[in-house]
Design an enzyme around this catalytic site. Structure first.
Site, short mmCIF file in Angstrom:
data_model
loop_
_atom_site.label_atom_id
_atom_site.label_comp_id
_atom_site.label_asym_id
_atom_site.label_seq_id
_atom_site.Cartn_x
_atom_site.Cartn_y
_atom_site.Cartn_z
N GLY A 13 30.52 38.71 33.92
CA GLY A 13 31.22 38.60 35.20
C GLY A 13 30.34 38.76 36.42
N SER A 15 29.10 36.57 38.73
CA SER A 15 28.97 35.46 39.68
C SER A 15 29.24 35.85 41.13
CB SER A 15 29.88 34.29 39.27
OG SER A 15 31.21 34.73 39.12
N ARG A 16 29.67 37.09 41.36
CA ARG A 16 29.89 37.55 42.75
C ARG A 16 29.97 39.07 42.76
NH1 ARG A 16 34.53 35.52 40.82
NH2 ARG A 16 33.92 33.45 41.52
N GLY A 17 30.07 39.64 43.95
CA GLY A 17 30.34 41.06 44.10
C GLY A 17 29.28 41.96 43.48
N GLY A 19 28.49 42.53 40.31
CA GLY A 19 27.69 41.90 39.26
C GLY A 19 26.54 41.10 39.83
N ASP A 70 34.09 33.44 28.79
CA ASP A 70 35.34 34.18 28.93
C ASP A 70 35.27 35.33 27.92
OD1 ASP A 70 37.95 35.20 28.78
OD2 ASP A 70 38.86 33.25 29.18
N TYR A 164 46.41 50.14 34.35
CA TYR A 164 45.02 49.91 34.77
C TYR A 164 44.13 51.06 34.36
CZ TYR A 164 41.10 48.83 37.93
OH TYR A 164 39.86 48.56 38.46
N LYS A 168 40.63 50.87 32.07
CA LYS A 168 39.31 51.32 32.55
C LYS A 168 38.84 52.59 31.83
CE LYS A 168 37.30 49.41 35.27
NZ LYS A 168 36.43 48.21 35.17
#
Length: 275
Positions: A13, A15-17, A19, A70, A164, A168
């Site tokens: 994951g 691709s942004r943020g 990560g 995925d 959630y 986590k």
């Protein structure tokens, strides 16, 4: 900066943020970085793809391998791990960064959403660790790092976010379990969680862009904190649930002002699951 030349970091994951920030930090140290995520095409809602981050990695001094993945699908994970190991000659660091959020209680969470967060969060951590294990065993300094919080059984959090929280905390329990189970292999396993909100697309979606900037830090604080963990010597640090501030403090970094999105802003929102 410590030399990551020849070492391979596999990030789910990314691709942004957070990560992406972790990937670029590793690249600056010369690492081989595998960006394994779903985003292959940019949309108006989500900027950044595995290919755009791969270009940034190369520009920052690292070697990149973008892979469409995925994490819910075991065969895809196994194939991606094998491709990464074949391409770079092994895997040294696995970072379980892919995540899904649902800020609702049991009454308001659909089964579809419930299954999604469990599958992407703790189940994917299990799948990725199992797939990477044969290659981590061969590394000179192997690490597994999961982006999940310290387990906090406070009713404050369980009462509003138990689905959630389960997803986590599950990541954390599995990672702490791996720390003990894999200790004889010399694989260090830890978790990392932000002390405050981090300015990412996921946070902005819930708070709005402007509000996010006011109460958040930049993703780079998590990248710097992660780096201090996965560059520790073999067996030196394992079985810990650290916040970004704790990880940085370990190496003498205690001034976090530059990480604030808005310069000089001292009011920052404490992240979920931290009292």
């Amino acid at each position: 900066m410590k030399n990551m030349q020849g070492r391979t970091v596999f990030i789910t994951g990314g691709s942004r943020g957070i990560g992406r920030a972790i990937a670029l930090k590793a690249a600056q140290a010369g690492a081989n970085v595998v960006i394994a995520a779903k985003t292959a095409v940019e949309t108006t809602k989500l900027s950044g793809t595995i290919y755009s981050v791969a270009e940034e990695i190369e520009a920052a001094g690292g070697n990149a391998l973008p892979l469409i993945l995925d994490v819910r699908h075991e065969q895809q994970v196994q194939l991606a791990i094998q491709q990464a190991a074949s391409n770079f000659g092994g895997i040294d660091v696995l970072i379980n960064n892919a995540g899904a959020i649902a800020l609702t209680g049991i009454e308001s969470t659909s089964l579809k959403q419930y299954d999604l967060i469990q599958n992407i969060n703790h189940r994917a951590t299990f799948i990725c660790a199992q797939a990477a294990l044969p290659f981590l065993k061969q590394s000179e300094n192997p690490h597994i790092l999961s982006l999940s919080p310290p387990v906090n059984m406070s009713p404050k959090w369980l009462g509003i976010l138990s689905p959630y929280a389960l997803s986590k905390y599950g990541m954390t329990i599995l990672t702490l379990g791996m720390a003990e189970e894999f200790r004889h292999y010399g694989i260090s396993c830890n978790t990392l969680w932000p002390e405050t909100y981090i300015a990412t697309a996921a946070v902005s979606k819930n708070l709005g862009e402007e509000n996010t900037q006011h109460v958040s830090r930049k993703p780079e604080i998590m990248a710097d904190a992660a780096y201090t963990i996965y560059t520790t010597a073999k067996g030196e640090l394992s079985g810990h649930s650290l916040t970004d501030e704790q990880a940085l403090s370990r190496v003498g970094i205690t001034d976090f002002e530059d990480y604030a999105c808005i310069e000089g802003n001292t009011y920052l929102q404490k992240d979920f699951f931290l009292d």
